[in-house]
Design a protein around this motif. Structure first.
Motif, PDB file in Angstrom:
ATOM      1  N   ASP A 179      12.713  -6.689  -1.287  1.00 59.75           N
ATOM      2  CA  ASP A 179      13.663  -6.228  -1.949  1.00 59.75           C
ATOM      3  C   ASP A 179      13.099  -5.353  -3.046  1.00 59.75           C
ATOM      4  O   ASP A 179      11.734  -5.276  -3.367  1.00 59.75           O
ATOM      5  N   LYS A 180      13.820  -4.716  -3.999  1.00 60.17           N
ATOM      6  CA  LYS A 180      13.326  -3.787  -4.946  1.00 60.17           C
ATOM      7  C   LYS A 180      12.151  -4.701  -6.162  1.00 60.17           C
ATOM      8  O   LYS A 180      11.133  -4.523  -6.309  1.00 60.17           O
ATOM      9  N   PRO A 181      12.839  -5.848  -6.643  1.00 59.10           N
ATOM     10  CA  PRO A 181      11.936  -6.683  -7.248  1.00 59.10           C
ATOM     11  C   PRO A 181      10.597  -7.058  -6.595  1.00 59.10           C
ATOM     12  O   PRO A 181       9.505  -7.266  -7.061  1.00 59.10           O
ATOM     13  N   SER A 182      10.472  -7.372  -5.264  1.00 67.14           N
ATOM     14  CA  SER A 182       9.343  -7.675  -4.705  1.00 67.14           C
ATOM     15  C   SER A 182       8.173  -6.665  -4.684  1.00 67.14           C
ATOM     16  O   SER A 182       7.324  -6.742  -4.313  1.00 67.14           O
ATOM     17  N   SER A 183       8.763  -5.184  -4.740  1.00 62.91           N
ATOM     18  CA  SER A 183       7.970  -4.147  -4.461  1.00 62.91           C
ATOM     19  C   SER A 183       6.889  -4.220  -5.554  1.00 62.91           C
ATOM     20  O   SER A 183       5.668  -3.610  -5.038  1.00 62.91           O
ATOM     21  N   LYS A 184       7.086  -4.511  -6.792  1.00 62.06           N
ATOM     22  CA  LYS A 184       5.854  -4.839  -7.532  1.00 62.06           C
ATOM     23  C   LYS A 184       4.636  -5.198  -7.130  1.00 62.06           C
ATOM     24  O   LYS A 184       3.523  -4.751  -7.507  1.00 62.06           O
ATOM     25  N   THR A 185       4.961  -6.623  -6.733  1.00 63.49           N
ATOM     26  CA  THR A 185       3.985  -7.495  -6.363  1.00 63.49           C
ATOM     27  C   THR A 185       3.285  -6.733  -5.164  1.00 63.49           C
ATOM     28  O   THR A 185       2.273  -6.786  -4.775  1.00 63.49           O
ATOM     29  N   LEU A 186       4.306  -6.350  -4.156  1.00 64.22           N
ATOM     30  CA  LEU A 186       3.773  -5.976  -2.655  1.00 64.22           C
ATOM     31  C   LEU A 186       2.981  -4.743  -2.909  1.00 64.22           C
ATOM     32  O   LEU A 186       1.901  -4.771  -2.311  1.00 64.22           O
ATOM     33  N   ILE A 187       3.209  -3.757  -3.773  1.00 65.78           N
ATOM     34  CA  ILE A 187       2.379  -2.803  -4.126  1.00 65.78           C
ATOM     35  C   ILE A 187       1.013  -3.094  -4.707  1.00 65.78           C
ATOM     36  O   ILE A 187       0.047  -2.543  -4.314  1.00 65.78           O
ATOM     37  N   GLY A 188       1.147  -3.984  -5.664  1.00 70.41           N
ATOM     38  CA  GLY A 188       0.039  -4.160  -6.287  1.00 70.41           C
ATOM     39  C   GLY A 188      -1.139  -5.116  -5.219  1.00 70.41           C
ATOM     40  O   GLY A 188      -2.200  -4.656  -5.592  1.00 70.41           O
ATOM     41  N   ILE A 189      -0.704  -5.936  -4.447  1.00 67.23           N
ATOM     42  CA  ILE A 189      -1.529  -6.627  -3.550  1.00 67.23           C
ATOM     43  C   ILE A 189      -2.238  -5.473  -2.743  1.00 67.23           C
ATOM     44  O   ILE A 189      -3.300  -5.597  -2.337  1.00 67.23           O
ATOM     45  N   PHE A 190      -1.142  -4.691  -1.903  1.00 69.00           N
ATOM     46  CA  PHE A 190      -1.959  -3.941  -0.988  1.00 69.00           C
ATOM     47  C   PHE A 190      -2.619  -2.721  -1.678  1.00 69.00           C
ATOM     48  O   PHE A 190      -3.793  -2.203  -0.885  1.00 69.00           O
ATOM     49  N   SER A 191      -2.571  -2.236  -2.851  1.00 69.47           N
ATOM     50  CA  SER A 191      -3.074  -1.430  -3.607  1.00 69.47           C
ATOM     51  C   SER A 191      -4.574  -2.061  -3.857  1.00 69.47           C
ATOM     52  O   SER A 191      -5.782  -1.200  -3.857  1.00 69.47           O
ATOM     53  N   SER A 192      -4.591  -3.316  -4.286  1.00 71.45           N
ATOM     54  CA  SER A 192      -5.772  -3.710  -4.665  1.00 71.45           C
ATOM     55  C   SER A 192      -6.802  -4.049  -3.216  1.00 71.45           C
ATOM     56  O   SER A 192      -8.096  -3.737  -3.310  1.00 71.45           O
ATOM     57  N   TRP A 193      -6.110  -4.293  -2.147  1.00 76.28           N
ATOM     58  CA  TRP A 193      -6.866  -4.350  -0.926  1.00 76.28           C
ATOM     59  C   TRP A 193      -7.452  -3.097  -0.459  1.00 76.28           C
ATOM     60  O   TRP A 193      -8.704  -3.020   0.020  1.00 76.28           O
ATOM     61  N   LYS A 194      -6.492  -2.142  -0.778  1.00 70.98           N
ATOM     62  CA  LYS A 194      -6.939  -0.695  -0.263  1.00 70.98           C
ATOM     63  C   LYS A 194      -8.272  -0.143  -1.036  1.00 70.98           C
ATOM     64  O   LYS A 194      -9.021   0.090  -0.602  1.00 70.98           O
ATOM     65  N   ASN A 195      -7.999  -0.456  -2.494  1.00 69.04           N
ATOM     66  CA  ASN A 195      -9.223  -0.267  -3.075  1.00 69.04           C
ATOM     67  C   ASN A 195     -10.376  -0.557  -2.873  1.00 69.04           C
ATOM     68  O   ASN A 195     -11.493  -0.269  -3.096  1.00 69.04           O
ATOM     69  N   LEU A 196     -10.321  -2.273  -2.597  1.00 68.12           N
ATOM     70  CA  LEU A 196     -11.562  -2.829  -2.274  1.00 68.12           C
ATOM     71  C   LEU A 196     -12.010  -2.301  -1.064  1.00 68.12           C
ATOM     72  O   LEU A 196     -13.401  -2.061  -0.829  1.00 68.12           O
ATOM     73  N   PHE A 197     -11.238  -2.165   0.066  1.00 78.50           N
ATOM     74  CA  PHE A 197     -11.659  -1.635   1.328  1.00 78.50           C
ATOM     75  C   PHE A 197     -12.436  -0.310   1.183  1.00 78.50           C
ATOM     76  O   PHE A 197     -12.996   0.223   1.897  1.00 78.50           O
ATOM     77  N   LYS A 198     -12.104   0.488   0.276  1.00 78.16           N
ATOM     78  CA  LYS A 198     -12.512   1.880   0.047  1.00 78.16           C
ATOM     79  C   LYS A 198     -13.968   1.930  -0.381  1.00 78.16           C
ATOM     80  O   LYS A 198     -14.770   2.751  -0.162  1.00 78.16           O
TER      81      LYS A 198
END
Length: 114
Positions: A75-94
């Motif tokens: 849900d919307k409250p989950s999105s902050k954690t979800l975006i943070g985790i996937f953004s962190s992995w994306k930045n690492l893989f870059k």
């Protein structure tokens, strides 16, 4: 080929049962992504931090992580954690080379190795 996990961003007014049956032709899909199981397994520990709901269980209970074998709702409250985790992995893989191999925990001779 391997297992792929499908993720869909849909409206909260979408009827999950109907969506799942007709997801290829559904107008309810805002965005979608497919992630190979090797990547999911590699980042699984961090996925357990995301608040979620499991519509496969009676009462759609709240929990954390993904329903590995089925649908998971965020849900919307989950999105902050979800975006943070996937953004962190994306930045690492870059920072990786153009071609790389993920190595994680594996079993060799009965002993868990990392």
């Amino acid at each position: 080929m391997g297992l792929n996990h499908e993720f869909y961003l849909i409206s909260k007014t979408t009827v999950i049962k109907d969506f799942w049956i007709h997801r290829e032709s559904s107008n309810d899909v805002i965005e979608s992504v497919v992630i190979h199981d090797d990547v999911i397994q590699y980042i699984m520990d961090s996925l357990k931090w995301i608040p979620s709901q499991n519509p496969a269980m009676r009462g759609n209970p709240s929990g954390r992580g993904i329903n590995y074998h089925g649908v998971t709702l965020f849900d919307k409250p989950s999105s902050k954690t979800l975006i943070g985790i996937f953004s962190s992995w994306k930045n690492l893989f870059k920072n990786a080379t153009a071609s790389f191999v993920l190595t994680g925990a594996y079993v060799y001779g009965g002993t868990l190795k990392s």
